[in-house]
Motif scaffolding. Structure first.
Motif, short mmCIF file in Angstrom:
data_model
loop_
_atom_site.label_atom_id
_atom_site.label_comp_id
_atom_site.label_asym_id
_atom_site.label_seq_id
_atom_site.Cartn_x
_atom_site.Cartn_y
_atom_site.Cartn_z
N ASN A 29 1.01 -1.41 0.06
CA ASN A 29 -0.05 0.08 0.02
C ASN A 29 0.81 1.30 0.09
O ASN A 29 1.74 1.56 0.78
N VAL A 30 0.57 2.15 -0.95
CA VAL A 30 1.39 3.36 -0.72
C VAL A 30 1.07 4.29 0.12
O VAL A 30 -0.36 4.46 0.34
N LYS A 31 1.96 4.62 0.91
CA LYS A 31 1.65 5.23 2.04
C LYS A 31 1.80 7.09 1.78
O LYS A 31 0.97 7.84 2.37
N SER A 32 2.63 7.43 1.03
CA SER A 32 2.86 8.80 0.66
C SER A 32 3.76 8.81 -0.74
O SER A 32 4.64 7.94 -0.89
N THR A 33 3.87 9.88 -1.29
CA THR A 33 4.70 10.15 -2.44
C THR A 33 5.13 11.62 -2.46
O THR A 33 3.98 12.43 -2.10
N ARG B 54 12.53 22.63 -3.89
CA ARG B 54 11.20 22.61 -3.57
C ARG B 54 10.61 21.04 -3.33
O ARG B 54 11.00 20.24 -4.28
N VAL B 55 9.75 20.87 -2.34
CA VAL B 55 9.34 19.60 -2.14
C VAL B 55 8.00 19.50 -2.24
O VAL B 55 7.56 20.70 -1.53
N PHE B 56 7.23 18.74 -2.85
CA PHE B 56 5.77 18.71 -3.13
C PHE B 56 5.39 17.30 -2.29
O PHE B 56 5.88 16.23 -2.94
N ASN B 57 4.54 17.27 -1.31
CA ASN B 57 3.97 16.13 -0.72
C ASN B 57 2.55 15.74 -0.99
O ASN B 57 1.94 16.47 -1.75
N ASN B 58 2.26 14.31 -0.86
CA ASN B 58 1.02 13.85 -0.71
C ASN B 58 0.36 13.89 -2.41
O ASN B 58 -0.79 14.29 -2.86
N LEU B 59 1.42 13.47 -3.21
CA LEU B 59 1.27 13.40 -4.61
C LEU B 59 0.16 12.19 -4.76
O LEU B 59 0.10 11.37 -3.81
N GLY C 208 11.51 29.58 -14.38
CA GLY C 208 12.74 28.86 -14.27
C GLY C 208 12.70 27.56 -15.17
O GLY C 208 11.78 27.41 -15.68
N THR C 209 13.78 26.77 -14.87
CA THR C 209 13.61 25.55 -15.57
C THR C 209 13.93 24.35 -14.48
O THR C 209 14.65 24.60 -13.55
N VAL C 210 13.20 23.14 -14.52
CA VAL C 210 13.74 22.07 -13.76
C VAL C 210 14.76 21.56 -14.02
O VAL C 210 14.98 20.80 -15.26
N GLN C 211 15.86 21.46 -13.37
CA GLN C 211 17.05 20.75 -13.56
C GLN C 211 17.02 19.35 -13.35
O GLN C 211 17.49 18.56 -13.66
N GLU C 212 16.16 18.93 -12.14
CA GLU C 212 16.29 17.69 -11.71
C GLU C 212 14.95 17.33 -10.93
O GLU C 212 14.58 18.52 -10.08
N ALA C 213 14.34 16.09 -10.81
CA ALA C 213 13.45 15.85 -9.83
C ALA C 213 13.98 14.49 -9.36
O ALA C 213 14.17 13.69 -9.83
N THR C 214 13.34 14.26 -8.14
CA THR C 214 13.57 13.16 -7.32
C THR C 214 11.95 12.64 -6.83
O THR C 214 11.55 13.54 -5.89
N LEU C 215 11.68 11.49 -7.22
CA LEU C 215 10.23 10.99 -6.98
C LEU C 215 10.62 10.06 -5.53
O LEU C 215 11.44 8.91 -5.79
N THR C 216 10.00 10.12 -4.53
CA THR C 216 10.18 9.22 -3.41
C THR C 216 8.60 8.76 -2.99
O THR C 216 7.74 9.54 -2.83
N THR C 217 8.86 7.43 -2.98
CA THR C 217 7.53 6.73 -2.62
C THR C 217 7.79 5.99 -1.44
O THR C 217 8.63 5.16 -1.24
N ALA C 218 6.79 6.08 -0.26
CA ALA C 218 7.00 5.26 0.78
C ALA C 218 5.63 4.06 0.91
O ALA C 218 4.51 4.50 0.42
#
Length: 68
Positions: free
Chosen positions: A4-8, A25-30, A52-62
């Motif tokens: 079960n996905v808890k958070s993204t 910048r961090v965006f929670n609860n996706l 601006g331009t997004v240089q990098e993105a990191t997706l984290t899923t618990a």
């Protein structure tokens, strides 16, 4: 085992004239397991809002695991 996905969360690094080294910048609860198209659309919206331009993105899923 049940997964079960808890958070993204998505952390992005934006580059613009005021922040040449990048601004994080961090965006929670996706949504659970966002598609590549959803992430790309979100980045495009952020670039339009921030100017601006997004240089990098990191997706984290618990994910929680239960025995069932």
């Amino acid at each position: 085992m049940l997964h079960n996905v808890k958070s993204t969360e998505l952390q992005v690094t934006l580059i613009d004239s005021d922040h040449p080294e990048g601004l994080n910048r961090v965006f929670n609860n996706l949504v659970a397991q966002p598609s590549d198209e959803q992430i790309a659309s979100f980045q495009t919206i952020l670039e339009g809002l921030a100017g601006g331009t997004v240089q990098e993105a990191t997706l984290t899923t618990a994910t929680t695991l239960t025995n069932e």
